[in-house]
Design a protein around this motif. Sequence first.
Motif, mmCIF file in Angstrom:
data_model
loop_
_atom_site.group_PDB
_atom_site.id
_atom_site.type_symbol
_atom_site.label_atom_id
_atom_site.label_comp_id
_atom_site.label_asym_id
_atom_site.label_seq_id
_atom_site.Cartn_x
_atom_site.Cartn_y
_atom_site.Cartn_z
ATOM 1 N N THR A 1 45.687 15.371 -17.805
ATOM 2 C CA THR A 1 45.297 15.733 -19.160
ATOM 3 C C THR A 1 46.332 15.393 -20.226
ATOM 4 O O THR A 1 46.102 14.537 -21.084
ATOM 5 N N MET A 2 47.480 16.068 -20.173
ATOM 6 C CA MET A 2 48.364 16.057 -21.342
ATOM 7 C C MET A 2 48.884 14.672 -21.688
ATOM 8 O O MET A 2 48.810 14.238 -22.833
ATOM 9 N N ALA A 3 49.442 13.966 -20.692
ATOM 10 C CA ALA A 3 50.040 12.674 -20.983
ATOM 11 C C ALA A 3 48.986 11.736 -21.567
ATOM 12 O O ALA A 3 49.245 11.014 -22.539
ATOM 13 N N VAL A 4 47.786 11.775 -20.989
ATOM 14 C CA VAL A 4 46.723 10.897 -21.469
ATOM 15 C C VAL A 4 46.286 11.305 -22.882
ATOM 16 O O VAL A 4 46.110 10.461 -23.760
ATOM 17 N N THR A 5 46.149 12.610 -23.100
ATOM 18 C CA THR A 5 45.737 13.084 -24.423
ATOM 19 C C THR A 5 46.698 12.591 -25.502
ATOM 20 O O THR A 5 46.290 12.220 -26.604
ATOM 21 N N MET A 6 47.985 12.583 -25.166
ATOM 22 C CA MET A 6 48.967 12.179 -26.167
ATOM 23 C C MET A 6 48.991 10.677 -26.390
ATOM 24 O O MET A 6 49.495 10.205 -27.399
ATOM 25 N N LEU A 7 48.446 9.899 -25.448
ATOM 26 C CA LEU A 7 48.637 8.451 -25.519
ATOM 27 C C LEU A 7 47.361 7.637 -25.683
ATOM 28 O O LEU A 7 47.419 6.428 -25.846
ATOM 29 N N ILE A 8 46.195 8.258 -25.621
ATOM 30 C CA ILE A 8 44.991 7.431 -25.589
ATOM 31 C C ILE A 8 44.363 7.268 -26.968
ATOM 32 O O ILE A 8 43.525 6.394 -27.176
ATOM 33 N N GLY A 9 44.778 8.070 -27.936
ATOM 34 C CA GLY A 9 44.252 7.887 -29.282
ATOM 35 C C GLY A 9 43.058 8.754 -29.609
ATOM 36 O O GLY A 9 42.732 8.944 -30.774
ATOM 37 N N ASN A 10 42.389 9.268 -28.587
ATOM 38 C CA ASN A 10 41.323 10.245 -28.786
ATOM 39 C C ASN A 10 40.252 9.851 -29.774
ATOM 40 O O ASN A 10 39.967 10.576 -30.726
ATOM 41 N N SER A 11 39.650 8.677 -29.596
ATOM 42 C CA SER A 11 38.455 8.415 -30.385
ATOM 43 C C SER A 11 37.333 8.027 -29.431
ATOM 44 O O SER A 11 37.511 7.165 -28.580
ATOM 45 N N PRO A 12 36.202 8.693 -29.561
ATOM 46 C CA PRO A 12 35.129 8.499 -28.589
ATOM 47 C C PRO A 12 34.378 7.195 -28.819
ATOM 48 O O PRO A 12 33.220 7.195 -29.218
ATOM 49 N N ILE A 13 35.041 6.076 -28.599
ATOM 50 C CA ILE A 13 34.370 4.790 -28.763
ATOM 51 C C ILE A 13 34.465 4.000 -27.469
ATOM 52 O O ILE A 13 35.353 4.227 -26.656
ATOM 53 N N ILE A 14 33.528 3.084 -27.312
ATOM 54 C CA ILE A 14 33.552 2.209 -26.150
ATOM 55 C C ILE A 14 33.828 0.810 -26.654
ATOM 56 O O ILE A 14 33.050 0.269 -27.433
#
Lengths: 304, 285
Positions: free
Chosen positions: A232-245
């Motif tokens: 969870t955490m590491a990915v949340t901080m690094l993925i940008g969090n926009s629900p696009i494909i």
Amino acid sequence: MVKLKSKTQDALLFYILRTIAVVVIAILLGIIFVLLHSAWPAIKSNGLSFLLRKEWNPVEDRYGALPFIFGTLVTSFIALLIATPVSILIALFITEYLPKSFARIISLLVEMVAAIPSIVFGLWGIFYLAPFVKNTLAPFLKLHFGFIPLFQGPSFGIGILTAALILSIMIVPTISSICRSIFELVPAHQKEASYALGSTKFEMIKLAIISPSLSGISSAVVLGLGRALGETMAVTMLIGNSPIISTSIFAPAATMASVMANEYADANTPLHISSLCYLALILFLVTFLSNLFAKTIVKSFSRG
Amino acid sequence: MKLNYRLYRKAKNIMFLILTLGSALAVLIPLFMIIQFVMVQGASSLSLDFFTELPKPVGEIGGGMKHAILGTICLVILGAAIAVPIGVTCGIYLSEFRKSRLSKNLKLSVDLMSGIPSIVIGIFAYLMVVVPLKSFSALAGGIALSIIMLPIIIKTSEEILKLVPDHIREAGLALGLPRWKVILFVVLKGEISNLLTGIILAISRAAGETAPLLFTAFGNMYISYGLNQPMASLPVQIYTYAISPYKEWQKQAWAGAFVLMVLILSMNLFARYILTKIKDKKGIS
């Protein structure tokens, strides 16, 4: 008389032990039940089409999970692609190439990676890995592989690739420690037989170690996958969090775990909360099944 | 032709050695980079204030994470208070009744439990505790952490208790002791200090968890000891500061990461060292 008394005492202790054991199993089943219960409104209103709908719009109260399923699968897949060969090679390096005292230190160091909290990975990712991807790795990939759509588009540092890279570092200890324990099971005479036929060390490893261990290796990979899906955490901080494909691996995205971490505390409509619980249920079931699958392989392996 | 083929095989052999070496470096280099990064950045932002002061508002220099350090300690103790009795009891059950069907089911459940994503555990604790009590609370955080610690404690205590040789149990039984006395006063009592290592291992894992605390203990900016109130914790505080745009807060996040890493890695290494020593002593590598 005395004997009878100690027997009832025994029975009492066994009863307590058994009850606690049942409680622990009940906690696991309770998690499934509670998630199912809270996800029920979303399941009822969306059904399975939830999995295939692209739209995630809390403002209009419409929810579809596809962007998160996409984000989770893509990051985990890239992470496995990197981590699997590396982990197998490390396991071989430790079991076959290093003297025992040195092997202990290296395997301790690799396991230390697993002990680092994921928040620290995230912090390092934001301040080191993301700039590195933006300034060095992405331009390099674009220059040499830019003709492939995967490597097109702008890179902001945070995005699928960065998240996948951090994930791959995090799952190496999981995969390599299982591989190592499997490789250690290979009997010495099997290796010696291979040497006796005149093979080089590489050929011995290929014939006597890798091929009989393939099913075990695959279970290690599945366990690594389970770890990657739920991180969870590491990915949340690094993925940008926009629900696009999008087709570019530099683009931001979101995973099931990251959207839960971001939105759960602020979710206010019942359907929003319920949809997030639905996502949690899906994530739980997927990791549950993959771990179950891996465990059954390992079991049949250690028996055989 | 024959010579060429031999050279080709030898070259492949050497290439493979280089590949394995390279992949070992590919993991060790990021490890050292993370440690070095956290050490350098963290140590430069660390001061005594960090341990003794509360956070200051944005723009003011200084301030610390006293509340978060205390909060993490409270939450971990709370989690351990729930997980240790249950976990050790299950460990006893698994080591004493190895063949029963319940123990096989329990083992599978424990394995599956350790694979649950920590964020899902957070949501579970939210639904179970935060929703009925209608507020974020330290209790919910403690329960979430206890579910994370449980599988680790069960597995290590099972392993440790299984290493107790059967002849010790039989010696107790031969003296006419009932089995419950053998279990509690012979098997368990002799291994209590070793069981502690499993608990330390579990604590070192739980202390670093962020995801299960995000919407259970939630976090705040002052010291609180109330179980029914939100409680700050080091990982959540680091997260809040790390994603903020302010330079001073980011520096605080580094200092927090430094403290957390030192705490966790030292506990983890200590527990691992003791565990390998136990296994060596008992003749199992």
